[in-house]
Design an enzyme around this catalytic site. Structure first.
Site, short mmCIF file in Angstrom:
data_model
loop_
_atom_site.label_atom_id
_atom_site.label_comp_id
_atom_site.label_asym_id
_atom_site.label_seq_id
_atom_site.Cartn_x
_atom_site.Cartn_y
_atom_site.Cartn_z
N GLU A 1 0.87 -0.93 0.10
CA GLU A 1 0.07 -0.15 0.02
C GLU A 1 0.86 1.28 -0.26
O GLU A 1 1.95 1.28 0.66
CB GLU A 1 -0.97 0.02 1.04
CG GLU A 1 -1.79 -0.99 1.25
CD GLU A 1 -2.95 -1.04 2.25
OE1 GLU A 1 -4.02 -0.52 1.98
OE2 GLU A 1 -2.56 -1.23 3.61
N ASP B 1 -3.80 -6.32 10.86
CA ASP B 1 -4.74 -5.75 9.97
C ASP B 1 -4.93 -6.35 8.58
O ASP B 1 -5.62 -6.16 8.04
CB ASP B 1 -3.89 -4.16 10.07
CG ASP B 1 -4.90 -3.36 9.07
OD1 ASP B 1 -6.04 -3.21 9.55
OD2 ASP B 1 -4.29 -2.50 8.28
N HIS C 1 -6.75 -10.93 5.78
CA HIS C 1 -6.86 -10.70 4.34
C HIS C 1 -5.94 -11.81 3.59
O HIS C 1 -6.15 -12.31 2.75
CB HIS C 1 -6.62 -9.21 3.61
CG HIS C 1 -7.53 -8.27 4.51
ND1 HIS C 1 -8.67 -8.51 4.56
CD2 HIS C 1 -7.23 -6.98 4.81
CE1 HIS C 1 -9.31 -7.37 5.24
NE2 HIS C 1 -8.47 -6.60 5.21
C1 BG6 Z 1 -8.39 -2.86 5.59
C2 BG6 Z 1 -7.32 -2.61 6.62
O1 BG6 Z 1 -8.90 -3.94 6.25
O2 BG6 Z 1 -8.03 -3.02 4.36
C3 BG6 Z 1 -6.50 -1.24 5.94
O3 BG6 Z 1 -7.67 -2.33 7.79
C4 BG6 Z 1 -6.34 -1.56 4.57
O4 BG6 Z 1 -5.57 -0.72 6.65
C5 BG6 Z 1 -7.56 -1.98 3.83
O5 BG6 Z 1 -5.70 -0.36 4.08
C6 BG6 Z 1 -7.13 -2.44 2.31
O6 BG6 Z 1 -7.97 -2.65 1.49
P1 BG6 Z 1 -8.00 -2.62 0.09
O7 BG6 Z 1 -9.14 -3.31 -0.22
O8 BG6 Z 1 -7.92 -1.44 -0.33
O9 BG6 Z 1 -6.93 -3.67 -0.32
#
Ligand code: BG6
Length: 637
Positions: free
Chosen positions: A230, A249, A254
């Protein structure tokens, strides 16, 4: 207003009331309301639908609606905003302020929910959405039970936002608390990655295409890499993030979801429990490393001051608002995992994720074993045979790519890396969704496939727990830093180098478009260039090119700094990220005009002359840009 229309294979969801706790927060405005609007526009919400929001803020139906109306214009993902669809949704939105600790607020809430039930004919169905801190979950769900919500007729389902717990112990405790009052079937542990089309496609891709399954094992796969990178830093979420860090997080939830989809055994069917059984088994097969093994299997780091993508200064993580100035929370982590089962024995799985990095990109790289090189001996390609790679571009690029070797047209046997690529935007018309649509829709229909069961959640905490424990106990001096806007800490690169491997930097068009030379380049050129660039890492003091040597390649600096040395080995200039050097070698048959040495750890992309010539037909201007620079630099040295 027209009532929503739907097709027979995707009927509208069940009638229900969505009871949203934490309704005034970020999630509601950024994702949930836009997702609900998308469902309305796609005809997937029934007429019998309403929303009841509760939070501490003092608002009523009218002011809550006005707030959301203001925000939806910013956060809607629709190409065209359809006011009449929004109006339909708005008329169904309600709010009452509440203190989660007060019994009487829940009694009043129950009365309002019952009223809405009658008004909108919701059949008593209730979808509770807990967009609140994990520490409040037990309190709110107990209050709901005590107030008599269970006695209503209709179904009651509870969506719990991630992170589910903050470590293994708290996750177990939370599950126990919830399961004393509710059944597992009622708990929907949500992870928005499972709502992403590209993540769901992992299963379809694996199991709907018979050619991959025979290859999907230790006999053919060398290793797998997962990267979730990110560019954003803590940005306004310091209070939450400082208690969390990247393992809690991103990685434990994820990334483990994607890992499970990519590596699990084929389920017997797509029944929710068939899929969730396989996911659970996979995570349970992940090796739990010993506390003292963590330095070998993981790297954690925190971002230091640096540069943002637009070139402006970025502050250190410890200077972010609401972050402890002595914070030891990791904003980057890399791990090497092993799946101890028959299929994956000995195949390393590398994971990395971080904030404030040079580029945004979620990618999975499945690297296959190399073809035997021996038959290519005595050909110009003997050294060039590379591993095949299957790359899943999850976001922002949405694509699947298979990298293979092909013979380059011409009289000799020269191989070149090429790709076969399927791009979502070219193959499908669907607009971009938030990812929450399918999750909300599934929950309203009682389909739990995309939600996690406690076995998955607990097993994944178990795997990350030694890392969390070790890093918590490690002295502050053992926490490496990386400049904001870089590729992350060099220790993460060293971890793979020790295994004779390297992180695959997926160079996508977005990344290349940020290199000043390429700012105006057409996307076809960027696409072919992305395949041609070869990543290379060098360490402090390494000489990259020598004055007087002949060379046929140039270098782009992705991370770190180099210095240009004159004939007496004295530094005359420094170059940083986004800059390039070595154009002379690429363009002309003449010796290098200067020596270039790495100052710290540097990541470089190498562009070779033969690739460059091929790519130029799409962007001849690059030749002029580089030639001008080469002349200028040659004149200076
Ligand atoms: C969230 C986290 O679950 O997912 C964030 O708390 C992160 O910190 C985000 O930025 C990323 O999601 P995506 O869909 O932008 O990859």
């Amino acid at each position: 207003m027209t009532s929503p229309s739907s097709s027979s294979d995707t009927p509208p969801a069940d009638p229900c009331l969505m009871l949203l706790f934490g309704a005034s927060g970020d999630l509601t405005k950024r994702l949930l309301t836009p997702a609900l609007l998308n469902l309305v526009c796609d005809g997937l919400l029934p007429d019998e639908f309403a929303i009841m929001g509760m939070a501490m803020d003092d608002m009523d139906d009218a002011s809550f609606r006005a707030k959301l109306e203001n925000e939806i214009r910013t956060y809607s993902t629709r190409t065209h905003f359809e006011p009449e669809r929004w109006e339909w949704l708005k008329q169904r939105i309600h709010y009452m302020p509440g203190n989660f600790g007060k019994k009487e607020d829940f009694t009043a809430l129950l009365a309002r929910c019952n009223e809405l039930d009658v008004k909108f004919q919701l059949k008593g169905n209730l979808l509770v959405y807990l967009a609140i801190s994990p520490t409040l979950i037990n309190l709110v769900t107990s209050q709901l039970d005590d107030a008599g919500f269970k006695e209503r007729q209709g179904w009651l389902r509870i969506i719990v936002e991630k992170p589910f717990g903050t470590d293994l112990q708290s996750a177990r405790m939370l599950s126990q608390q919830l399961l004393t009052r509710w059944r597992e079937k009622q708990i929907y542990r949500i992870d928005h990655y499972l709502g992403k089309e590209t993540v769901q496609n992992l299963i379809s891709f694996r199991f709907a295409n018979g050619i991959f399954e025979p290859l999907w094992n230790k006999n053919h796969i060398d290793h797998i890499q997962f990267s979730v990178l990110e560019t954003v830093g803590a940005e306004g979420r310091g209070g939450y993030y400082d208690k969390s860090g990247v393992v809690r997080d991103m990685i434990q939830n994820h990334m483990f979801q994607m890992l499970a989809y990519l590596c699990m055994e084929p389920p017997a069917s797509f029944d929710p429990d068939a899929v969730r059984n396989e996911k659970g088994k996979l995570v349970q097969a992940l090796r739990v490393v010993r506390f003292d093994e963590v330095p070998e299997y993981g790297v954690h780091a925190q971002y230091a001051p640096g540069k943002k993508a637009d070139g402006s200064n970025a502050i250190a993580y410890r200077s972010e608002p609401q972050v402890d100035p002595q914070s030891r929370t990791e904003t980057y982590a890399a791990m090497k995992l092993h799946i101890d089962n028959w299929r994956w024995e000995g195949v390393p799985i590398y994971l990395r994720s971080g904030k404030a990095l040079w580029k945004r990109g979620t990618e999975i790289v499945v690297q296959f074993k190399k073809a035997p090189q021996v038959i290519f001996r005595n050909t110009p390609s003997a050294r060039l045979i590379d591993n095949n790679q299957l790359i899943f571009h999850i976001q922002p690029d949405q694509a699947v790519e298979f990298r293979v070797q092909a013979k380059k047209p011409g009289p000799n046997l020269v191989l070149q890396k090429v790709d076969m690529r399927f791009d979502y935007s070219e193959a499908f018309e669907a607009g971009r969704a938030t990812g929450y649509e399918v999750l909300l829709y599934s929950a309203m229909l009682g389909d739990t496939t995309l939600f996690s069961r406690s076995d998955f959640v607990e097993a994944s905490w178990q795997v990350v727990q030694p890392f969390l424990d070790y890093w918590k106990a490690a002295p502050a001096s053992e926490m490496p830093t990386y400049p904001a806007g870089s590729w992350g800490p060099s220790e993460a690169y060293d971890m793979l180098e020790r295994d004779g491997r390297r992180w695959h930097e997926v160079v996508n068009r977005d990344v290349l478009a940020r290199v000043p030379d390429l700012a105006g380049a057409p996307s076809t050129f960027l696409h072919s260039l992305a395949l041609m660039l070869e990543p290379n890492a060098v360490g402090p003091g390494d000489t990259i090119i020598h004055k007087g040597d002949m060379g046929t390649e140039m270098f782009y600096i992705c991370r770190g700094e180099v210095e240009i040395l004159d004939g007496k080995n004295q530094p005359v200039a420094r170059l940083g990220e986004g800059s390039s050097f070595g154009e002379v070698g690429l363009l002309l048959d003449m010796p290098r005009t200067a020596t270039v040495r790495a100052i710290g750890n540097c990541d470089l992309f190498i562009l070779r002359r033969e690739s460059f010539r091929r790519a130029l037909k799409d962007y001849p201007e690059l030749h002029t840009i580089l030639l001008e620079r080469a002349n200028k630099r040659a004149g200076l040295s």
